[in-house]
Write a protein that holds these residues in place. Structure first.
Motif, mmCIF file in Angstrom:
data_model
loop_
_atom_site.group_PDB
_atom_site.id
_atom_site.type_symbol
_atom_site.label_atom_id
_atom_site.label_comp_id
_atom_site.label_asym_id
_atom_site.label_seq_id
_atom_site.Cartn_x
_atom_site.Cartn_y
_atom_site.Cartn_z
ATOM 1 N N ARG A 47 0.826 -1.215 0.000
ATOM 2 C CA ARG A 47 0.000 0.000 0.000
ATOM 3 C C ARG A 47 0.859 1.264 0.000
ATOM 4 O O ARG A 47 0.535 2.242 -0.692
ATOM 5 N N MET A 48 1.927 1.271 0.776
ATOM 6 C CA MET A 48 2.822 2.432 0.784
ATOM 7 C C MET A 48 3.427 2.662 -0.595
ATOM 8 O O MET A 48 3.565 3.806 -1.043
ATOM 9 N N ALA A 49 3.755 1.567 -1.301
ATOM 10 C CA ALA A 49 4.309 1.698 -2.648
ATOM 11 C C ALA A 49 3.269 2.256 -3.609
ATOM 12 O O ALA A 49 3.577 3.124 -4.443
ATOM 13 N N PHE A 50 2.037 1.774 -3.507
ATOM 14 C CA PHE A 50 0.966 2.300 -4.359
ATOM 15 C C PHE A 50 0.737 3.784 -4.090
ATOM 16 O O PHE A 50 0.598 4.596 -5.018
ATOM 17 N N GLU A 51 0.708 4.159 -2.813
ATOM 18 C CA GLU A 51 0.460 5.565 -2.473
ATOM 19 C C GLU A 51 1.577 6.467 -2.971
ATOM 20 O O GLU A 51 1.327 7.569 -3.488
ATOM 21 N N ALA A 52 2.825 6.008 -2.838
ATOM 22 C CA ALA A 52 3.952 6.796 -3.336
ATOM 23 C C ALA A 52 3.869 6.963 -4.851
ATOM 24 O O ALA A 52 4.127 8.055 -5.385
ATOM 25 N N ALA A 53 3.494 5.888 -5.554
ATOM 26 C CA ALA A 53 3.374 5.970 -7.012
ATOM 27 C C ALA A 53 2.228 6.885 -7.423
ATOM 28 O O ALA A 53 2.333 7.615 -8.420
ATOM 29 N N ARG A 54 1.139 6.866 -6.649
ATOM 30 C CA ARG A 54 0.027 7.780 -6.949
ATOM 31 C C ARG A 54 0.486 9.235 -6.858
ATOM 32 O O ARG A 54 0.146 10.070 -7.711
ATOM 33 N N ARG A 55 1.248 9.553 -5.806
ATOM 34 C CA ARG A 55 1.724 10.936 -5.638
ATOM 35 C C ARG A 55 2.648 11.331 -6.782
ATOM 36 O O ARG A 55 2.559 12.453 -7.307
ATOM 37 N N GLU A 56 3.517 10.412 -7.192
ATOM 38 C CA GLU A 56 4.418 10.700 -8.305
ATOM 39 C C GLU A 56 3.637 10.923 -9.586
ATOM 40 O O GLU A 56 3.955 11.848 -10.364
ATOM 41 N N ASP A 57 2.619 10.101 -9.813
ATOM 42 C CA ASP A 57 1.801 10.265 -11.020
ATOM 43 C C ASP A 57 1.052 11.584 -10.991
ATOM 44 O O ASP A 57 0.941 12.278 -12.015
ATOM 45 N N ALA A 58 0.530 11.964 -9.815
ATOM 46 C CA ALA A 58 -0.198 13.222 -9.693
ATOM 47 C C ALA A 58 0.727 14.413 -9.920
ATOM 48 O O ALA A 58 0.360 15.375 -10.587
ATOM 49 N N ASP A 59 1.953 14.341 -9.371
ATOM 50 C CA ASP A 59 2.907 15.423 -9.572
ATOM 51 C C ASP A 59 3.276 15.547 -11.041
ATOM 52 O O ASP A 59 3.388 16.676 -11.574
ATOM 53 N N ARG A 60 3.474 14.422 -11.710
ATOM 54 C CA ARG A 60 3.838 14.442 -13.127
ATOM 55 C C ARG A 60 2.702 15.007 -13.975
ATOM 56 O O ARG A 60 2.924 15.814 -14.878
ATOM 57 N N ASP A 61 1.467 14.578 -13.661
ATOM 58 C CA ASP A 61 0.311 15.070 -14.427
ATOM 59 C C ASP A 61 0.058 16.545 -14.184
ATOM 60 O O ASP A 61 -0.515 17.240 -15.031
ATOM 61 N N GLY A 62 0.513 17.021 -13.026
ATOM 62 C CA GLY A 62 0.280 18.433 -12.701
ATOM 63 C C GLY A 62 1.297 19.371 -13.326
ATOM 64 O O GLY A 62 1.105 20.591 -13.343
ATOM 65 N N ASP A 63 2.400 18.803 -13.830
ATOM 66 C CA ASP A 63 3.447 19.641 -14.452
ATOM 67 C C ASP A 63 3.008 20.172 -15.814
ATOM 68 O O ASP A 63 2.274 19.510 -16.541
#
Length: 342
Positions: free
Chosen positions: A326-342
């Motif tokens: 779950r921690m890995a999924f949550e970290a990947a979600r944040r990375e994806d959100a940051d990338r999509d927000g750029d």
């Protein structure tokens, strides 16, 4: 005298030829793992109780494979009943469950499926030559990478974008090899086919966000040698792999964990090992952990033998694996959100 030498020489050549023939048969047997374990016949009711969907897919090299898809089930999750912070599932996430050298995915799915599917849907895969998948050699990760690539493609076609790999013994070996060979999926064009038609647009491959490897040998010869009797076990195991390489045309040891685990970082890896493992002794488990990058965690389970850590540690095992994934999924979600927000 000359006649005696000729007779002795002929006998020696015959002995060498016989030894080579025996070696070839032994190497061939190494590549032919049992499709099912003896106790699998009784698992029908347990598999039926899991439900899910029988899946047919193809490995990246075209071989037909069998699998079972278990949709996420939150009914058994303590967090869903208010026992902790609620887990927010994402339909774009899944877990790929991988079995060991002999037998199908069925026993592993029965044991691990119920607690893993509290986090995400679970795809339990029969490797080539195992269970209901098509015939193929068992190669301790070398060709099983093709099977994992096919499973990832199947997931990508269904909109899954983040995947955690969970494997026991050979399944853990194959999971580590898959990340090293295929990459984690974060580079969209890393595995592109330069000869593909221009009009063909394949769905994006899911990103591998975590690996859980239970009872993973750093070197392939170790578990084979420790199942042999007599002197020179490691030497004999090495010769078996030499023979298998000759038959296959490729060295199975090319993707063994000790050679490739350094390539997996920064993907988070959880290595689990039983302190009483006789197939892959704990010293070898510690050696593999020492070879890994800083994103790797190691957990040693006292009193557990080979692939017995879950049976011994029970809920503690489930909690550690679930929290890690779950921690890995949550970290990947944040990375994806940051990338999509750029």
């Amino acid at each position: 005298m000359i006649r005696r030498l000729l007779v002795t020489g002929a006998a020696t050549l015959g002995s060498v030829a016989a030894t080579r023939a025996i070696g070839r048969r032994a190497a061939r047997r190494l590549l032919e793992a049992p499709r099912t374990a003896p106790d699998e016949a009784s698992l029908g009711p347990a598999i039926d109780a899991l439900g899910g969907e029988v899946v047919r897919l193809r490995a990246r090299d075209g071989l037909r494979l069998a699998a079972r898809w278990l949709p996420r089930d939150a009914t058994g999750d303590p967090d869903a009943a208010g026992g902790g912070s609620a887990w927010v599932a994402d339909a774009h996430e899944a877990i790929l469950l991988l079995h060991g050298y002999s037998g199908s995915i069925a026993p592993v799915l029965v044991e691990y499926g119920p607690f893993l599917r509290r986090t995400a849907g679970v795809l339990g895969l029969d490797f080539r030559g195992h269970g209901d998948s098509a015939d193929g050699p068992s190669t301790f990760g070398l060709l099983e990478v093709e099977d994992i690539a096919g499973a990832l493609a199947w997931m990508g076609e269904r909109g899954i974008t983040r995947v955690a790999l969970v494997g026991t013994s050979m399944g853990g070996i194959s999971a580590i090899a898959a990340v090293a060979v295929l990459g984690d999926g974060s580079l969209a064009a890393a595995d592109a086919d330069p000869h593909a038609p221009r009009a063909a647009v394949a769905p994006p491959r899911p990103r591998i966000v975590a690996v859980v490897g239970d009872s993973v040998a750093p070197d392939l010869e170790i578990p084979i040698a420790n199942r042999l009797s007599g002197p020179l076990r490691r030497f004999t195991a090495a010769r078996l792999f030499d023979g298998a390489a000759s038959l296959l045309g490729a060295d199975l040891r090319a993707t063994e964990p000790s050679r490739v685990i350094g390539l997996v970082d920064p993907v988070p890896v959880l290595l689990i090992h039983g302190e009483d493992d006789r197939t892959v002794p704990i010293a070898d488990g510690r050696r593999l952990a020492a070879l890994a990058g800083p994103a790797t965690e190691s957990w040693i389970v006292p009193g557990a033998g080979h692939s017995e850590a879950h049976a011994v540690a029970g809920q503690d095992y489930e909690r550690r694996v679930v929290d890690f994934v779950r921690m890995a999924f949550e970290a990947a979600r944040r990375e994806d959100a940051d990338r999509d927000g750029d």
